[in-house]
Design an enzyme around this catalytic site. Structure first.
Site, PDB file in Angstrom:
ATOM      1  N   HIS A   1      80.346  27.241  16.958  1.00  0.00           N
ATOM      2  CA  HIS A   1      80.830  27.694  18.257  1.00  0.00           C
ATOM      3  C   HIS A   1      81.467  29.083  18.126  1.00  0.00           C
ATOM      4  CE1 HIS A   1      79.979  23.789  19.706  1.00  0.00           C
ATOM      5  NE2 HIS A   1      81.200  23.271  19.779  1.00  0.00           N
TER       6      HIS A   1
ATOM      7  N   CYS B   1      86.385  20.311  18.968  1.00  0.00           N
ATOM      8  CA  CYS B   1      85.989  21.407  18.053  1.00  0.00           C
ATOM      9  C   CYS B   1      86.375  22.779  18.599  1.00  0.00           C
ATOM     10  CB  CYS B   1      84.500  21.353  17.780  1.00  0.00           C
ATOM     11  SG  CYS B   1      83.502  20.931  19.200  1.00  0.00           S
TER      12      CYS B   1
HETATM   13  C1  2RA Z   1      80.561  19.868  22.474  1.00  0.00           C
HETATM   14  N1  2RA Z   1      82.889  19.964  21.794  1.00  0.00           N
HETATM   15  O1  2RA Z   1      80.384  20.912  21.826  1.00  0.00           O
HETATM   16  C2  2RA Z   1      81.864  19.119  22.388  1.00  0.00           C
HETATM   17  C3  2RA Z   1      81.720  17.805  21.696  1.00  0.00           C
HETATM   18  N2  2RA Z   1      81.364  17.934  20.360  1.00  0.00           N
HETATM   19  O2  2RA Z   1      79.686  19.371  23.217  1.00  0.00           O
END
Ligand code: 2RA
Length: 329
Positions: A234, A126
């Site tokens: 994120h 991601c």
């Molecule tokens: C996380 N990108 O955010 C990794 C797995 N989804 O922990």
């Protein structure tokens, strides 16, 4: 199209089911697949009830496409079994991403690498997806020399256990810990396990996957991945040094013209991306675009995206849509 969703009861699996419905994916038969403990459970999708089946049953049902989000071990063991019966697997785990025989795809960037022969396709991590979505068009124009990225990652990237830990900590209760430390009112500088070089697997994914997707191993990347107590998506502070100089207005214009990217960038109106507002959306949001005045040909930007959607489920389904549109399945 007969489609299996492997990991259908997990966090990403549930978002994949939601997005399959949102995008009116051409499904003639849905096969929800999960671990033995969930077999027999009923789920509702698009107004119909379905019974969750196990992996062997799903293989024998010979779906055209299998969308995986069930962890690396399950993918390593079962993706080849699906492929052997002619199923095209698109996998969200890290199991196949760095396999030189497997394609690692963000459709807006490199879907053209896909062929009918690709029966196991890797969906990137991601935090990589959202970064390369913004950087790919800039690399094409100005050639990236080096990337320094710090990520601020949602607890949903860890999964249900982390969400429950934060809820418990909010409520002042104890419970199962997804992390070594409290996450409420905290920032943990560890996403995934540490490798021998002192970086975490998450940080090295940003290095290795970026080079593979942009097909350029000369790009230097260094990363620090932080877990923070948010759920919407994120965020990433990215510093890019290009081989060539640029005009900030032209950078902004290129990003505004990039499919799947939305520029939110006006400090006079306090306009910039934030995970609270990216949550539930498929675009990658870019703001705080500004020249790095400390070194030549360098730029700073802030990139935010919903890690469960474009960071996982939506990108996976967009790959499947591309395969169908180009008669590759
Ligand atoms: C996380 N990108 O955010 C990794 C797995 N989804 O922990």
């Amino acid at each position: 199209m007969k489609v299996a969703v492997v990991g259908a009861t997990g966090m990403v699996g549930e978002v994949m089911l939601q997005i399959l419905k949102e995008r009116n994916f051409p499904i003639t038969e849905l096969i929800p697949v999960a671990s033995e403990k969930s077999v027999g459970k009923e789920i509702e999708w698009n107004g119909k009830k379905y019974v969750v089946v196990g992996l062997q049953t799903a293989v024998e049902m010979r779906p055209e496409i299998a969308l995986f989000s069930a962890g690396g071990d399950t993918s390593l063991a079962w993706a080849p079994k699906f492929a052997e019966v002619g199923t095209t697997v698109i996998d969200n785990s890290s199991a196949w991403r760095m396999d030189t025989s497997k394609k690692l795809v963000v459709p807006e960037i490199n879907a053209a690498v896909l062929t009918k022969e690709d029966k196991i396709i890797a969906n990137p991590n991601c935090s990589t997806i959202q970064m390369v979505m913004a950087l790919a068009p800039l690399h094409a124009k100005y050639k990236i020399k080096r990337i320094v990225v710090s990520t601020y990652q949602s607890i949903t990237g860890t999964g249900v256990k982390a969400v429950k830990q934060l809820e418990n900590e909010y409520a002042g209760e104890t419970g199962e810990m997804a992390y070594k430390y409290q996450i409420h009112r905290n920032a943990i500088p560890q996403c995934d396990v540490f490798e021998d070089n002192g970086y975490t697997k998450e940080e090295m994914k940003l290095v290795r996957e970026t080079q593979k997707i942009l097909n350029d191993n000369t790009i230097a990347v260094t990363a620090t991945a932080i877990r923070i107590p948010v759920v919407g998506g994120h965020s990433e502070a990215v510093n890019i040094q290009f081989e060539n100089d640029f005009d900030v207005a032209e950078i902004r214009n290129i990003l505004e013209q990039t499919s799947g990217v939305t520029v939110q960038d006006n400090i006079d109106t306090f306009t910039f991306p934030m995970p609270l507002y990216a949550h539930g959306k498929d675009d990658v949001f870019v703001g705080r675009i500004r020249r790095d005045e400390s070194q030549p040909n360098s730029l700073n930007m802030w990139i935010v995206a919903d890690n469960l959607r474009k960071g996982a489920a939506t990108n996976t389904i967009q790959i499947a849509e591309y395969l169908i549109a180009n008669s590759l399945v």
